[in-house]
Design a protein around this motif. Sequence first.
Motif, short mmCIF file in Angstrom:
data_model
loop_
_atom_site.label_atom_id
_atom_site.label_comp_id
_atom_site.label_asym_id
_atom_site.label_seq_id
_atom_site.Cartn_x
_atom_site.Cartn_y
_atom_site.Cartn_z
N VAL A 274 48.38 -70.35 39.81
CA VAL A 274 49.37 -69.99 38.79
C VAL A 274 49.06 -70.72 37.48
N ASN A 275 48.62 -71.97 37.58
CA ASN A 275 48.30 -72.71 36.36
C ASN A 275 47.22 -72.04 35.54
N VAL A 276 46.22 -71.47 36.21
CA VAL A 276 45.14 -70.78 35.49
C VAL A 276 45.69 -69.57 34.75
N LEU A 277 46.50 -68.77 35.45
CA LEU A 277 47.08 -67.59 34.80
C LEU A 277 47.97 -68.00 33.64
N PHE A 278 48.88 -68.95 33.87
CA PHE A 278 49.82 -69.33 32.82
C PHE A 278 49.11 -69.91 31.61
N ARG A 279 48.07 -70.70 31.81
CA ARG A 279 47.34 -71.23 30.65
C ARG A 279 46.72 -70.10 29.85
N SER A 280 46.13 -69.16 30.53
CA SER A 280 45.50 -68.04 29.81
C SER A 280 46.54 -67.22 29.05
N VAL A 281 47.74 -67.08 29.62
CA VAL A 281 48.81 -66.36 28.94
C VAL A 281 49.27 -67.14 27.71
N ALA A 282 49.39 -68.46 27.85
CA ALA A 282 49.77 -69.30 26.71
C ALA A 282 48.77 -69.16 25.57
N GLN A 283 47.49 -69.15 25.91
CA GLN A 283 46.44 -69.08 24.89
C GLN A 283 46.30 -67.68 24.30
N LEU A 305 53.40 -73.48 33.06
CA LEU A 305 54.65 -73.00 32.46
C LEU A 305 55.01 -73.84 31.24
N LEU A 306 54.75 -75.14 31.32
CA LEU A 306 54.99 -76.01 30.17
C LEU A 306 54.09 -75.61 29.01
N GLU A 307 52.84 -75.30 29.28
CA GLU A 307 51.94 -74.85 28.22
C GLU A 307 52.44 -73.55 27.59
N MET A 308 52.97 -72.67 28.40
CA MET A 308 53.53 -71.43 27.87
C MET A 308 54.71 -71.72 26.96
N ARG A 309 55.60 -72.61 27.38
CA ARG A 309 56.76 -72.94 26.55
C ARG A 309 56.34 -73.58 25.24
N GLN A 310 55.36 -74.45 25.32
CA GLN A 310 54.87 -75.11 24.11
C GLN A 310 54.19 -74.12 23.16
N ALA A 311 53.69 -73.02 23.72
CA ALA A 311 53.05 -71.98 22.89
C ALA A 311 54.06 -70.98 22.34
N GLY A 312 55.34 -71.17 22.65
CA GLY A 312 56.37 -70.31 22.09
C GLY A 312 56.93 -69.28 23.04
N ALA A 313 56.42 -69.23 24.28
CA ALA A 313 56.91 -68.26 25.25
C ALA A 313 58.28 -68.68 25.78
N HIS A 314 59.05 -67.70 26.22
CA HIS A 314 60.31 -68.02 26.91
C HIS A 314 59.96 -68.26 28.38
N THR A 315 60.59 -69.25 29.00
CA THR A 315 60.21 -69.64 30.36
C THR A 315 61.43 -69.76 31.26
N LEU A 316 61.25 -69.32 32.51
CA LEU A 316 62.32 -69.34 33.51
C LEU A 316 61.82 -69.97 34.80
N ALA A 317 62.71 -70.64 35.51
CA ALA A 317 62.42 -71.16 36.85
C ALA A 317 63.55 -70.75 37.78
N GLN A 318 63.20 -70.48 39.02
CA GLN A 318 64.20 -70.10 40.02
C GLN A 318 65.01 -71.31 40.46
N ASP A 319 66.30 -71.11 40.67
CA ASP A 319 67.15 -72.24 41.05
C ASP A 319 66.97 -72.58 42.53
N GLU A 320 67.42 -73.79 42.88
CA GLU A 320 67.20 -74.29 44.24
C GLU A 320 67.92 -73.45 45.29
N ALA A 321 69.14 -73.02 44.98
CA ALA A 321 69.95 -72.32 45.98
C ALA A 321 69.31 -71.01 46.45
N SER A 322 68.57 -70.35 45.58
CA SER A 322 67.98 -69.06 45.95
C SER A 322 66.52 -69.16 46.37
#
Length: 359
Positions: A274-283, A305-322
């Motif tokens: 996932v990190n490889v994909l997300f970095r490429s999306v950020a770039q 995901l942090l790199e995506m957010r720093q690049a201006g993307a909107h970012t979401l994470a799933q909550d613990e309960a689900s």
Amino acid sequence: MSIRVLLVDDSALMRQTLGALLHDSPGIELLAAVSDPLLAMKRMQQEWPDVIVLDVEMPHMDGITFLKKIMHERPTPVIICSTLTEEGAQTTLDAMAAGAFTVMAKPRLGLRHFLDEHAKEFITTIRAAMQANVRRLVPRAPLPAPAPKLSADAVLPATAPRHALAHTTERIVAVGTSTGGTQALERILTALPRLSPGLVIVQHMPEQFTAAFAQRLNQLCDITVQEAQNGDRVLPGHALIAPGGHHMLLRRSGAQYRVEIVNGPLVSRHRPSVNVLFRSVAQTAGANALGILLTGMGDDGAAGLLEMRQAGAHTLAQDEASCVVFGMPKEAIKRGAAAQVLALHDMPEAIARYNKSTA
């Protein structure tokens, strides 16, 4: 307190080899190693296991029927340990849809060597299964069959191609997930309308299984779902799933987004990562992307995901309960990578809002 494990496999070598590994692992108790589900049910009448390791193709009762019985009577984390073949991929994915915790591949040959190399991963998976949110593994009621997918030929015959627009407003949704992700992706993708942004997805899964997984989702969804091939264009209403054993990167060619499928080392212990994909999306896409990190063990995707957010993307994470396993989203939240934390059932609407905001 030890984790009580029941091993159900018709291979005597598998029972012997994996049984010895479980027996020698601290904090794990091998309740029994039996050759078929009927024997397993007799043993479970005496003492119910915490985790079940289950083969799929067995005598007297197949593993899927046994799994469905377990999830109906007393939901329990079940790890599918299946031979890595294209022929068995669909069967194994059916087991995942029936509520299995995860799938681990085993070879037809060289089993002892394979288990020696993957012993730590196997034990880690068993311990994670013990902590799983089991109720999230129980399958939902069957979904209604989607309308047939017709091509444009049904309304308008194909004509000579026209010049494409020089500028596009296409946006990207990048999704990463691991344990519990097959169920999570099904619930998200089946809720998306055909007019959805293009998705690129990494689901931790062995080779040969991703193609069958994509085919299964494609039958259930209004959008088109397929295993990605090198050079595939990311199109609205389409989801591309990274092939097992390969990394997937997002690239831009003129006004178009395409994917690149590459080999390479394991990243965050995974390929695809996932990190490889997300970095490429950020770039490549920057603020023109939405990043979503779903249920899974470990921390793959948190840094990306942090790199995506720093690049201006909107970012979401799933909550613990689900989540089935909160590992990957939890790490992303801890690092400040997620702009929002949402329940799984809220993810399709979040994608729809994102699509409207960029329309």
